[in-house]
Design an enzyme around this catalytic site. Structure first.
Site, mmCIF file in Angstrom:
data_model
loop_
_atom_site.group_PDB
_atom_site.id
_atom_site.type_symbol
_atom_site.label_atom_id
_atom_site.label_comp_id
_atom_site.label_asym_id
_atom_site.label_seq_id
_atom_site.Cartn_x
_atom_site.Cartn_y
_atom_site.Cartn_z
ATOM 1 N N HIS A 67 0.858 -1.189 0.000
ATOM 2 C CA HIS A 67 0.000 0.000 0.000
ATOM 3 C C HIS A 67 0.890 1.233 0.000
ATOM 4 O O HIS A 67 0.785 2.075 -0.866
ATOM 5 C CB HIS A 67 -0.935 -0.005 1.203
ATOM 6 C CG HIS A 67 -1.908 1.130 1.203
ATOM 7 N ND1 HIS A 67 -3.029 1.153 2.010
ATOM 8 C CD2 HIS A 67 -1.939 2.303 0.513
ATOM 9 C CE1 HIS A 67 -3.705 2.278 1.796
ATOM 10 N NE2 HIS A 67 -3.062 2.992 0.908
ATOM 11 N N GLU A 125 0.752 8.066 -3.567
ATOM 12 C CA GLU A 125 1.638 7.661 -2.480
ATOM 13 C C GLU A 125 2.878 8.549 -2.412
ATOM 14 O O GLU A 125 3.333 8.916 -1.322
ATOM 15 C CB GLU A 125 2.030 6.181 -2.648
ATOM 16 C CG GLU A 125 0.882 5.210 -2.438
ATOM 17 C CD GLU A 125 0.242 5.341 -1.066
ATOM 18 O OE1 GLU A 125 0.964 5.275 -0.056
ATOM 19 O OE2 GLU A 125 -0.995 5.531 -0.997
ATOM 20 N N HIS A 129 2.998 11.065 0.706
ATOM 21 C CA HIS A 129 3.880 10.465 1.708
ATOM 22 C C HIS A 129 5.365 10.581 1.367
ATOM 23 O O HIS A 129 6.177 10.917 2.234
ATOM 24 C CB HIS A 129 3.521 8.987 1.893
ATOM 25 C CG HIS A 129 2.102 8.747 2.297
ATOM 26 N ND1 HIS A 129 1.609 9.118 3.530
ATOM 27 C CD2 HIS A 129 1.054 8.187 1.623
ATOM 28 C CE1 HIS A 129 0.322 8.795 3.609
ATOM 29 N NE2 HIS A 129 -0.036 8.238 2.465
#
Length: 248
Positions: A67, A125, A129
């Site tokens: 993930h 992502e 992040h």
């Protein structure tokens, strides 16, 4: 004892480490060194949550897929909007394919999107992040070229996936798809067989969806398991569904 654990749990390998601009001699986790101006060696967001997901129709039947790798602030909070809008990228799949076709093949296999395109998922992502991992900021990388930071984030994250086999760690304790298990038994198996401090997550029906593993950052890319700062009360009993795809 801490330093020994850190050495054993070095994740990224020489191929990644060689791209850092300098070597960091750090023996304490980033969250104990907050206030340092050297954010190339002391991650500003010094906790890491690494998440793998179990999607019944994606990835090999005997593997979890990625993930993401999520830097958290040292108080357990995080940014919902990323940390550097100037490095928000689109068409990540094309960027990785052009720069590192082998990495792209790996990501296609072990980092698929649950819905939508893989590239859009990787964009998200990275933008939310990856831009928060200060140890891979452009000034921290040797001979920086545009997108080196993006590639480094994906290399580090896929290296964690290579190091830890969540499926095997569960199976070694008799926890395999097609049955119901307690959250505590699954987390105990991951600690026993992989040395990881984790949280097992589920959806509203009680079906197993993800595992979150918690780490401190030591230096640039050495991750040391730590106790989760989040302890929800849900998912106490979960159904671990089989996959509908072939084994790798």
């Amino acid at each position: 004892m801490f330093a020994k654990s850190a050495i054993l749990l070095f994740l990224a390998g020489a191929s990644v480490a060689q791209q850092f601009a300098k070597k960091c001699e750090i023996t304490s986790p980033s969250c104990s060194l907050q206030g340092s101006t050297d954010t190339c060696c002391v991650a500003k967001d010094g906790w890491i949550v690494y998440a793998e997901t179990w999607i019944p129709n994606k990835g090999p039947s005997n593997k979890f897929t990625i993930h993401g790798l999520w830097p958290d602030r040292c108080n357990g909070t995080w940014s919902d909007d990323g940390c550097d809008l100037s490095r928000n990228y689109t068409n990540t799949g094309d960027i990785v394919l052009a720069r590192d076709p082998r990495l792209h093949r790996v990501m296609d296999r072990i980092w698929p999107s649950g819905s939508g395109s893989n590239s859009d998922f990787w964009d998200h992502e990275w933008n939310k992040h990856g831009t928060c991992l200060t140890t891979i900021d452009p000034p921290c990388l040797a001979d920086y070229k545009k997108y080196d930071d993006l590639l480094m984030y994906f290399k580090i994250t896929t290296a964690v996936n290579t190091k830890y086999d969540f499926y095997k760690s569960l199976a070694d304790s008799g926890i395999v798809p097609g049955a119901n298990y307690t959250r505590s038994s699954m987390e105990a198996a991951l600690f026993k067989n992989a040395g990881l401090r984790t949280l097992v997550r589920c959806d509203k029906t009680g079906t197993f969806t993800e595992i979150w593993a918690y780490f401190d950052i030591l230096g640039q890319d050495t991750f040391v398991p730590r106790v989760p700062d989040y302890n929800p009360t849900d998912c106490q009993n979960v159904y671990y569904p089989p996959k509908t795809v072939k084994k790798c």
